[in-house]
Design a protein around this motif. Structure first.
Motif, mmCIF file in Angstrom:
data_model
loop_
_atom_site.group_PDB
_atom_site.id
_atom_site.type_symbol
_atom_site.label_atom_id
_atom_site.label_comp_id
_atom_site.label_asym_id
_atom_site.label_seq_id
_atom_site.Cartn_x
_atom_site.Cartn_y
_atom_site.Cartn_z
ATOM 1 N N ASP A 125 0.834 -1.199 0.000
ATOM 2 C CA ASP A 125 0.000 0.000 0.000
ATOM 3 C C ASP A 125 0.873 1.256 0.000
ATOM 4 O O ASP A 125 2.096 1.182 0.149
ATOM 5 N N ASN B 54 -16.574 6.132 0.682
ATOM 6 C CA ASN B 54 -15.582 5.231 1.263
ATOM 7 C C ASN B 54 -15.646 5.243 2.783
ATOM 8 O O ASN B 54 -15.750 4.201 3.409
ATOM 9 N N ASP C 107 -13.270 5.719 4.826
ATOM 10 C CA ASP C 107 -11.989 5.446 5.479
ATOM 11 C C ASP C 107 -10.837 5.571 4.479
ATOM 12 O O ASP C 107 -10.026 4.674 4.333
ATOM 13 N N ASN D 141 -5.087 2.344 2.512
ATOM 14 C CA ASN D 141 -6.178 1.863 1.666
ATOM 15 C C ASN D 141 -5.963 2.245 0.199
ATOM 16 O O ASN D 141 -6.907 2.305 -0.579
ATOM 17 N N ILE E 281 -8.887 0.977 -2.259
ATOM 18 C CA ILE E 281 -9.582 -0.219 -1.778
ATOM 19 C C ILE E 281 -10.390 0.117 -0.527
ATOM 20 O O ILE E 281 -10.341 1.237 -0.032
ATOM 21 N N ASP E 282 -11.107 -0.875 -0.015
ATOM 22 C CA ASP E 282 -11.836 -0.779 1.249
ATOM 23 C C ASP E 282 -12.966 0.240 1.164
ATOM 24 O O ASP E 282 -12.937 1.280 1.789
ATOM 25 N N CYS F 248 -16.133 0.007 2.097
ATOM 26 C CA CYS F 248 -17.267 -0.218 2.978
ATOM 27 C C CYS F 248 -17.088 0.541 4.287
ATOM 28 O O CYS F 248 -16.189 0.237 5.067
ATOM 29 N N THR G 252 -10.547 5.741 10.492
ATOM 30 C CA THR G 252 -9.260 5.941 11.131
ATOM 31 C C THR G 252 -9.225 7.392 11.593
ATOM 32 O O THR G 252 -9.280 8.305 10.763
#
Length: 171
Positions: free
Chosen positions: A5, A55, A57, A62, A74-75, A77, A82
């Protein structure tokens, strides 16, 4: 994703090239790479927002960097945030049992988080602190201004992802 990442890439680049993690003293990535990644990340957010998906987050960890050097978000959901990258309006309600913060995630809360990620990218850091400090003198003023707009206290003053994409020079 062999490169990991964005946070990993920034940490590895500094470790491999000399500066200690978090020192922020040396900029290693070419500006053209940073701008390309900023555009790719912002395009991902714009595509999500186009279908009214948020998103919730957005953070450096991510964003994956693929084998071709492309940045992929990504991510998608919103099941958690954070705190370091969360918009102030989310932080204000996150511990309030009366609110389901997932319902409060909007395009403008995403834009705040995106602004922090874009700052981290430009500064090649994994630590985001407010107020922002711009150590990299090569970061164009237009990029700095675009990031600052994302961090507007009034969420209605933040740009839409498509507007930000144009500000970053993407077509």
């Amino acid at each position: 994703m062999p490169r990991g990442d964005l946070a990993n890439v920034l940490e590895m680049r500094h470790t491999e090239k000399g500066p200690a993690k978090g020192s922020g003293s040396t900029i290693i990535l070419d500006w053209s790479i940073k701008l390309s990644w900023a555009q790719q990340i912002t395009r991902g957010v714009a595509n999500l927002h186009a279908i009214q998906a948020y998103n919730g987050d957005i953070k450096s960890s991510n964003v994956l960097i693929d084998e071709n050097g492309q940045a992929l978000l990504i991510d998608f959901c919103p099941i958690g945030v954070t705190n370091e990258f969360a918009a102030p309006e989310i932080l204000a309600i996150i511990n309030d049992p009366e609110f389901e913060f997932e319902r409060e995630i909007t395009a403008m809360t995403d834009m705040y988080s995106l602004g922090l990620v874009l700052h981290a990218l430009a500064e090649e850091t994994t630590n985001v602190e407010l107020p922002l400090v711009w150590r990299n003198k090569k970061t164009p003023t237009s990029y700095r201004d675009a990031v600052q707009q994302c961090l507007a206290a009034d969420c209605r003053s933040r740009p839409a992802a498509v507007e930000l994409l144009h500000s970053l020079g993407a077509t």
